[in-house]
Design a protein around this motif. Sequence first.
Motif, PDB file in Angstrom:
ATOM      1  N   ARG A   2      20.233  -0.005   7.796  1.00 41.18           N
ATOM      2  CA  ARG A   2      20.279   1.414   7.908  1.00 41.18           C
ATOM      3  C   ARG A   2      20.653   2.079   6.416  1.00 41.18           C
ATOM      4  NH1 ARG A   2      20.025   5.792  11.167  1.00 41.18           N
ATOM      5  NH2 ARG A   2      19.683   4.296  13.142  1.00 41.18           N
ATOM      6  N   GLU A  59      18.237   4.320   4.431  1.00 39.39           N
ATOM      7  CA  GLU A  59      18.878   5.585   3.759  1.00 39.39           C
ATOM      8  C   GLU A  59      18.853   5.782   2.430  1.00 39.39           C
ATOM      9  OE1 GLU A  59      22.551   6.206   5.931  1.00 39.39           O
ATOM     10  OE2 GLU A  59      21.501   6.847   7.843  1.00 39.39           O
ATOM     11  N   CYS A  77      15.280  -1.776  17.295  1.00 39.75           N
ATOM     12  CA  CYS A  77      16.320  -1.419  18.167  1.00 39.75           C
ATOM     13  C   CYS A  77      17.216  -0.380  17.934  1.00 39.75           C
ATOM     14  CB  CYS A  77      16.805  -2.694  19.134  1.00 39.75           C
ATOM     15  SG  CYS A  77      15.607  -3.456  19.622  1.00 39.75           S
ATOM     16  N   SER A  78      17.784  -0.547  16.658  1.00 39.84           N
ATOM     17  CA  SER A  78      18.773   0.302  16.336  1.00 39.84           C
ATOM     18  C   SER A  78      18.521   1.199  15.043  1.00 39.84           C
ATOM     19  CB  SER A  78      19.812  -0.671  15.352  1.00 39.84           C
ATOM     20  OG  SER A  78      19.236  -1.266  13.962  1.00 39.84           O
ATOM     21  N   LEU A  79      16.952   1.290  14.964  1.00 42.92           N
ATOM     22  CA  LEU A  79      16.407   2.461  14.166  1.00 42.92           C
ATOM     23  C   LEU A  79      15.329   3.689  14.799  1.00 42.92           C
ATOM     24  CD1 LEU A  79      15.320  -0.208  11.452  1.00 42.92           C
ATOM     25  CD2 LEU A  79      17.403   1.465  11.299  1.00 42.92           C
ATOM     26  N   THR A  80      15.637   3.917  16.173  1.00 45.46           N
ATOM     27  CA  THR A  80      14.845   4.605  16.744  1.00 45.46           C
ATOM     28  C   THR A  80      14.703   6.063  16.459  1.00 45.46           C
ATOM     29  OG1 THR A  80      16.565   5.042  18.413  1.00 45.46           O
ATOM     30  CG2 THR A  80      15.118   3.355  19.076  1.00 45.46           C
ATOM     31  N   ASP A  81      15.844   6.528  15.667  1.00 42.47           N
ATOM     32  CA  ASP A  81      15.961   7.693  14.970  1.00 42.47           C
ATOM     33  C   ASP A  81      15.238   7.977  13.633  1.00 42.47           C
ATOM     34  OD1 ASP A  81      17.794   6.298  14.072  1.00 42.47           O
ATOM     35  OD2 ASP A  81      18.867   7.687  13.205  1.00 42.47           O
ATOM     36  N   VAL A  82      14.839   6.832  12.940  1.00 48.27           N
ATOM     37  CA  VAL A  82      14.120   6.921  11.854  1.00 48.27           C
ATOM     38  C   VAL A  82      13.020   6.176  11.976  1.00 48.27           C
ATOM     39  CG1 VAL A  82      16.162   7.269  10.546  1.00 48.27           C
ATOM     40  CG2 VAL A  82      15.291   4.828  10.906  1.00 48.27           C
ATOM     41  N   ALA A  83      12.236   5.903  13.186  1.00 51.25           N
ATOM     42  CA  ALA A  83      11.228   5.032  13.262  1.00 51.25           C
ATOM     43  C   ALA A  83      10.077   5.673  12.546  1.00 51.25           C
ATOM     44  CB  ALA A  83      10.799   5.019  14.888  1.00 51.25           C
ATOM     45  N   ASP A  84       9.868   7.022  12.847  1.00 53.63           N
ATOM     46  CA  ASP A  84       8.588   7.783  12.234  1.00 53.63           C
ATOM     47  C   ASP A  84       8.579   7.703  10.678  1.00 53.63           C
ATOM     48  OD1 ASP A  84       8.065   8.401  14.909  1.00 53.63           O
ATOM     49  OD2 ASP A  84       8.707  10.288  14.847  1.00 53.63           O
ATOM     50  N   GLU A  85       9.857   7.127  10.096  1.00 48.65           N
ATOM     51  CA  GLU A  85       9.737   7.112   8.577  1.00 48.65           C
ATOM     52  C   GLU A  85       9.159   5.851   8.094  1.00 48.65           C
ATOM     53  OE1 GLU A  85      10.708   9.568   6.804  1.00 48.65           O
ATOM     54  OE2 GLU A  85      11.569  10.793   8.326  1.00 48.65           O
TER      55      GLU A  85
END
Length: 316
Positions: free
Chosen positions: A22, A26, A53-61
Amino acid sequence: MQKQPLVSFIIPAYNVDADMLRECLESIMALSLSREEREIILIDDGSDVPAICSLTDVADEIVYLRQPNKGLSEARNIGIKLTTGRFVQFVDADDHLIRAPYEHCLDIARYHNPDLVLFESTSKEEKQPKTPFAYDGPKTGSSYMRQNNMRAAAWGYLFERQILGRLRFTPGLYHEDEEFTPQLMLRSERLYTTDAKAYYYRMRSGSIVNNDNPEHTRHLLADTERILEHLQSLVVPEHDRPALNRRIAQLTMDYLYNVIRRTRDRKTLEETMERLTQKGLYPLPERNYTKKYVYFRKMMSHSVTRRLLFLLIIKR
């Protein structure tokens, strides 16, 4: 029409700590690049737990691809195949970019039309990187290699994707950067160097460099010899040969040093020297590349001083 990204960031990942991954992502998303100007390609090389699995909040990036475990070389090659950006930057998943210095590298990319930007790295956390940063160029990669000992790490360069041509990493090879990076640099006609410490390299106790397992050592040394033979066999323009020869001589010196340090066996050293002689890689060329190179070459040239060098290295 969709705008071409300025930079494609290729991140191979295998069982990397989620927090480190992450932090890596970032550090890229914090740059002054808009979403249209950047392309983040995460190659999950068969991690036990899928990295996404730990990056669902930034998957669109990001562009995410998961493959069976094939190693770093094949993960990077897949990343290259997927890139659409003008420039390419490799980033190891447990490292990260340092914002202010890397912005300086991006400015060189934006305003100076480089083929390759060579920057510095650090393993120390610096709260306030020093600015402004100096830069030099353009020069050819060949001229740089003739005057300097280049760093092999592929993540140490921001480079124009088009200069790659068909150049790729050799699958299954240890220290694959040693084979890849000299060829990349020789393709550069507009190289810029900067003192900006733009990349944070995390020192890893379990890395290839620090692994002293006997089987690993045999594999590592054998692969280094393969790389030396391949570099020596490359057909390059005559004006590039002195640059490549310097790199081969430097890598041969490092190889002999590692034979001593890792095997601690004089017989293995002598057998290695005999093989290198048959392949035209030894004796080391009589050149004043660096003080270290000159001293090493002279001490290796005679049996008495070679024994002394052997003892000095294994006692370090």
